[in-house]
Design a protein around this motif. Structure first.
Motif, PDB file in Angstrom:
ATOM      1  N   PHE A  96       0.833  -1.212   0.000  1.00  0.00           N
ATOM      2  CA  PHE A  96       0.000   0.000   0.000  1.00  0.00           C
ATOM      3  C   PHE A  96       0.860   1.252   0.000  1.00  0.00           C
ATOM      4  O   PHE A  96       0.633   2.178  -0.771  1.00  0.00           O
ATOM      5  CB  PHE A  96      -0.941  -0.033   1.206  1.00  0.00           C
ATOM      6  CG  PHE A  96      -1.748   1.217   1.410  1.00  0.00           C
ATOM      7  CD1 PHE A  96      -2.578   1.705   0.414  1.00  0.00           C
ATOM      8  CD2 PHE A  96      -1.679   1.895   2.615  1.00  0.00           C
ATOM      9  CE1 PHE A  96      -3.324   2.857   0.606  1.00  0.00           C
ATOM     10  CE2 PHE A  96      -2.425   3.040   2.820  1.00  0.00           C
ATOM     11  CZ  PHE A  96      -3.245   3.525   1.814  1.00  0.00           C
ATOM     12  N   GLY A  97       1.827   1.309   0.852  1.00  0.00           N
ATOM     13  CA  GLY A  97       2.775   2.406   0.853  1.00  0.00           C
ATOM     14  C   GLY A  97       2.332   3.694   1.514  1.00  0.00           C
ATOM     15  O   GLY A  97       3.101   4.633   1.614  1.00  0.00           O
ATOM     16  N   ASP A 142      -8.057   5.824   0.966  1.00  0.00           N
ATOM     17  CA  ASP A 142      -7.145   5.182  -0.003  1.00  0.00           C
ATOM     18  C   ASP A 142      -6.924   3.722   0.368  1.00  0.00           C
ATOM     19  O   ASP A 142      -6.904   2.850  -0.495  1.00  0.00           O
ATOM     20  CB  ASP A 142      -5.796   5.895  -0.037  1.00  0.00           C
ATOM     21  CG  ASP A 142      -5.877   7.306  -0.568  1.00  0.00           C
ATOM     22  OD1 ASP A 142      -6.804   7.613  -1.346  1.00  0.00           O
ATOM     23  OD2 ASP A 142      -5.011   8.121  -0.191  1.00  0.00           O
ATOM     24  N   TRP A 143      -6.742   3.453   1.682  1.00  0.00           N
ATOM     25  CA  TRP A 143      -6.552   2.071   2.132  1.00  0.00           C
ATOM     26  C   TRP A 143      -7.771   1.227   1.805  1.00  0.00           C
ATOM     27  O   TRP A 143      -7.646   0.092   1.353  1.00  0.00           O
ATOM     28  CB  TRP A 143      -6.247   2.024   3.634  1.00  0.00           C
ATOM     29  CG  TRP A 143      -6.400   0.639   4.206  1.00  0.00           C
ATOM     30  CD1 TRP A 143      -7.375   0.191   5.016  1.00  0.00           C
ATOM     31  CD2 TRP A 143      -5.534  -0.480   3.963  1.00  0.00           C
ATOM     32  NE1 TRP A 143      -7.185  -1.135   5.315  1.00  0.00           N
ATOM     33  CE2 TRP A 143      -6.060  -1.575   4.675  1.00  0.00           C
ATOM     34  CE3 TRP A 143      -4.373  -0.666   3.215  1.00  0.00           C
ATOM     35  CZ2 TRP A 143      -5.467  -2.835   4.661  1.00  0.00           C
ATOM     36  CZ3 TRP A 143      -3.777  -1.934   3.206  1.00  0.00           C
ATOM     37  CH2 TRP A 143      -4.322  -2.991   3.923  1.00  0.00           C
ATOM     38  N   ARG A 144      -8.953   1.754   2.027  1.00  0.00           N
ATOM     39  CA  ARG A 144     -10.179   0.988   1.761  1.00  0.00           C
ATOM     40  C   ARG A 144     -10.274   0.615   0.287  1.00  0.00           C
ATOM     41  O   ARG A 144     -10.670  -0.498  -0.054  1.00  0.00           O
ATOM     42  CB  ARG A 144     -11.396   1.782   2.211  1.00  0.00           C
ATOM     43  CG  ARG A 144     -11.522   1.823   3.713  1.00  0.00           C
ATOM     44  CD  ARG A 144     -12.716   2.640   4.148  1.00  0.00           C
ATOM     45  NE  ARG A 144     -12.855   2.583   5.592  1.00  0.00           N
ATOM     46  CZ  ARG A 144     -13.399   3.525   6.317  1.00  0.00           C
ATOM     47  NH1 ARG A 144     -13.866   4.629   5.753  1.00  0.00           N
ATOM     48  NH2 ARG A 144     -13.496   3.397   7.621  1.00  0.00           N
ATOM     49  N   ILE A 145      -9.921   1.532  -0.597  1.00  0.00           N
ATOM     50  CA  ILE A 145      -9.936   1.242  -2.039  1.00  0.00           C
ATOM     51  C   ILE A 145      -8.908   0.164  -2.351  1.00  0.00           C
ATOM     52  O   ILE A 145      -9.192  -0.812  -3.053  1.00  0.00           O
ATOM     53  CB  ILE A 145      -9.673   2.520  -2.854  1.00  0.00           C
ATOM     54  CG1 ILE A 145     -10.852   3.482  -2.709  1.00  0.00           C
ATOM     55  CG2 ILE A 145      -9.405   2.193  -4.321  1.00  0.00           C
ATOM     56  CD1 ILE A 145     -10.575   4.900  -3.209  1.00  0.00           C
ATOM     57  N   PHE A 146      -7.699   0.331  -1.843  1.00  0.00           N
ATOM     58  CA  PHE A 146      -6.623  -0.623  -2.052  1.00  0.00           C
ATOM     59  C   PHE A 146      -7.024  -2.005  -1.542  1.00  0.00           C
ATOM     60  O   PHE A 146      -6.878  -3.014  -2.238  1.00  0.00           O
ATOM     61  CB  PHE A 146      -5.358  -0.132  -1.351  1.00  0.00           C
ATOM     62  CG  PHE A 146      -4.190  -1.066  -1.448  1.00  0.00           C
ATOM     63  CD1 PHE A 146      -3.373  -1.055  -2.564  1.00  0.00           C
ATOM     64  CD2 PHE A 146      -3.904  -1.940  -0.427  1.00  0.00           C
ATOM     65  CE1 PHE A 146      -2.290  -1.903  -2.656  1.00  0.00           C
ATOM     66  CE2 PHE A 146      -2.822  -2.804  -0.511  1.00  0.00           C
ATOM     67  CZ  PHE A 146      -2.016  -2.795  -1.629  1.00  0.00           C
ATOM     68  N   TYR A 147      -7.533  -2.046  -0.318  1.00  0.00           N
ATOM     69  CA  TYR A 147      -7.932  -3.313   0.301  1.00  0.00           C
ATOM     70  C   TYR A 147      -9.052  -3.976  -0.497  1.00  0.00           C
ATOM     71  O   TYR A 147      -9.038  -5.185  -0.720  1.00  0.00           O
ATOM     72  CB  TYR A 147      -8.371  -3.066   1.743  1.00  0.00           C
ATOM     73  CG  TYR A 147      -8.821  -4.311   2.464  1.00  0.00           C
ATOM     74  CD1 TYR A 147      -7.889  -5.212   2.956  1.00  0.00           C
ATOM     75  CD2 TYR A 147     -10.173  -4.582   2.656  1.00  0.00           C
ATOM     76  CE1 TYR A 147      -8.285  -6.356   3.620  1.00  0.00           C
ATOM     77  CE2 TYR A 147     -10.575  -5.741   3.310  1.00  0.00           C
ATOM     78  CZ  TYR A 147      -9.632  -6.610   3.787  1.00  0.00           C
ATOM     79  OH  TYR A 147     -10.030  -7.749   4.425  1.00  0.00           O
ATOM     80  N   GLY A 148     -10.014  -3.185  -0.955  1.00  0.00           N
ATOM     81  CA  GLY A 148     -11.131  -3.709  -1.738  1.00  0.00           C
ATOM     82  C   GLY A 148     -10.679  -4.383  -3.023  1.00  0.00           C
ATOM     83  O   GLY A 148     -11.259  -5.374  -3.465  1.00  0.00           O
ATOM     84  N   LYS A 149      -9.623  -3.880  -3.613  1.00  0.00           N
ATOM     85  CA  LYS A 149      -9.098  -4.479  -4.860  1.00  0.00           C
ATOM     86  C   LYS A 149      -8.353  -5.779  -4.587  1.00  0.00           C
ATOM     87  O   LYS A 149      -8.202  -6.596  -5.473  1.00  0.00           O
ATOM     88  CB  LYS A 149      -8.150  -3.490  -5.544  1.00  0.00           C
ATOM     89  CG  LYS A 149      -8.873  -2.288  -6.114  1.00  0.00           C
ATOM     90  CD  LYS A 149      -7.876  -1.338  -6.738  1.00  0.00           C
ATOM     91  CE  LYS A 149      -8.596  -0.106  -7.283  1.00  0.00           C
ATOM     92  NZ  LYS A 149      -7.646   0.878  -7.830  1.00  0.00           N
ATOM     93  N   ARG A 150      -7.861  -5.950  -3.366  1.00  0.00           N
ATOM     94  CA  ARG A 150      -7.059  -7.133  -3.009  1.00  0.00           C
ATOM     95  C   ARG A 150      -7.897  -8.289  -2.475  1.00  0.00           C
ATOM     96  O   ARG A 150      -7.399  -9.398  -2.373  1.00  0.00           O
ATOM     97  CB  ARG A 150      -6.019  -6.778  -1.947  1.00  0.00           C
ATOM     98  CG  ARG A 150      -5.065  -5.721  -2.355  1.00  0.00           C
ATOM     99  CD  ARG A 150      -4.049  -6.319  -3.298  1.00  0.00           C
ATOM    100  NE  ARG A 150      -3.168  -5.296  -3.794  1.00  0.00           N
ATOM    101  CZ  ARG A 150      -1.869  -5.427  -3.875  1.00  0.00           C
ATOM    102  NH1 ARG A 150      -1.299  -6.528  -3.500  1.00  0.00           N
ATOM    103  NH2 ARG A 150      -1.132  -4.452  -4.356  1.00  0.00           N
ATOM    104  N   THR A 151      -9.118  -8.019  -2.072  1.00  0.00           N
ATOM    105  CA  THR A 151      -9.913  -9.099  -1.463  1.00  0.00           C
ATOM    106  C   THR A 151     -10.984  -9.571  -2.395  1.00  0.00           C
ATOM    107  O   THR A 151     -11.296  -9.022  -3.375  1.00  0.00           O
ATOM    108  CB  THR A 151     -10.556  -8.633  -0.148  1.00  0.00           C
ATOM    109  OG1 THR A 151     -11.342  -7.482  -0.380  1.00  0.00           O
ATOM    110  CG2 THR A 151      -9.499  -8.343   0.895  1.00  0.00           C
TER     111      THR A 151
END
Length: 66
Positions: free
Chosen positions: A50-51, A57-66
């Motif tokens: 994530f960086g 931003d984390w929620r969007i990133f996490y949503g793409k990974r799960t």
């Protein structure tokens, strides 16, 4: 918190309020060879990938990974 590992040095620093409906807790670890459980290692990798950024931003990133 799931990815932080053994970072608390005392009972005082391990006192925290977990999220509602969350069962996170600090537990003592007495070995330097301790490894995080697989689920925690997964979150550690995700946080490194994530960086940084906002919670949104984390929620969007996490949503793409799960």
């Amino acid at each position: 918190m799931a990815a932080r590992g053994a970072v608390y040095k005392s009972k005082r620093t391990a006192a925290f309020g977990a999220h509602r409906h969350c069962h996170c807790q600090a537990v003592p670890i007495f070995s330097r060879r301790y490894q995080l459980p697989a689920e925690n290692r997964k979150f550690d990798r995700m946080l490194r990938d994530f960086g940084g950024g906002s919670l949104a931003d984390w929620r969007i990133f996490y949503g793409k990974r799960t």
